[in-house]
Design a protein around this motif. Structure first.
Motif, PDB file in Angstrom:
ATOM      1  N   THR A   6       0.935   4.199  -3.775  1.00 20.08           N
ATOM      2  CA  THR A   6       0.009   5.317  -3.558  1.00 20.08           C
ATOM      3  C   THR A   6      -0.089   6.266  -4.755  1.00 20.08           C
ATOM      4  O   THR A   6      -1.095   6.942  -4.918  1.00 20.08           O
ATOM      5  N   ASP A   7       0.930   6.329  -5.586  1.00 22.38           N
ATOM      6  CA  ASP A   7       0.924   7.252  -6.728  1.00 22.38           C
ATOM      7  C   ASP A   7       0.141   6.748  -7.935  1.00 22.38           C
ATOM      8  O   ASP A   7      -0.083   7.493  -8.886  1.00 22.38           O
ATOM      9  N   LYS A  23       0.834  -1.216   0.000  1.00 26.03           N
ATOM     10  CA  LYS A  23       0.000   0.000   0.000  1.00 26.03           C
ATOM     11  C   LYS A  23       0.858   1.251   0.000  1.00 26.03           C
ATOM     12  O   LYS A  23       0.545   2.220  -0.682  1.00 26.03           O
ATOM     13  N   GLY A  24       1.952   1.224   0.759  1.00 28.08           N
ATOM     14  CA  GLY A  24       2.847   2.375   0.799  1.00 28.08           C
ATOM     15  C   GLY A  24       3.610   2.593  -0.496  1.00 28.08           C
ATOM     16  O   GLY A  24       3.970   3.723  -0.827  1.00 28.08           O
TER      17      GLY A  24
END
Length: 121
Positions: free
Chosen positions: A93-94, A89-90
């Motif tokens: 994010t873009d 998830k980290g």
């Protein structure tokens, strides 16, 4: 009514088979890919309604597939599957085409619901 086609990308045969059986049973058309490179090649040539993308793939990592899709302006909703969902998830994010991160192992009922919601939105 045109069948919605879903691309399943996973290097594990059992997961591809399970998802294919479930989704075809619900009336979807299904294509599969074993590696990120194979998936990206298919994405350049075909149009899909949704991509189920394993993040940890051979040859071309799931994150690289997302980056290449972004660079080539391939706008397809993606559900990323990973055993390390919090870490993934980290890292993603873009990417606006990623609609959800699905933790492995997953509950097939959750997958079916997530696919319905994603395709209806």
């Amino acid at each position: 009514m045109v069948k919605k086609e879903i691309l399943i990308v996973d290097d594990q045969f059992g997961i591809r088979l399970l998802l294919t059986d479930i989704l075809e049973g619900e009336g979807y058309s299904v294509a599969t890919a074993v590696s990120g490179k194979e998936a990206f090649d298919k994405l350049k040539k075909n149009t899909y309604s949704l991509v189920l993308l394993d993040y940890n793939l051979p040859i071309m990592h799931g994150g690289e597939v997302l980056r290449q899709m972004d660079l080539e302006h391939i706008e397809v909703p993606v559900i990323v599957m990973s055993g390390l969902s919090d870490q993934v998830k980290g890292e993603i994010t873009d990417y606006t085409n990623v609609k959800q991160v699905l933790a492995k192992p997953f509950n097939i009922l959750d997958v079916q619901e997530l696919i319905r919601i994603t395709l209806d939105s």
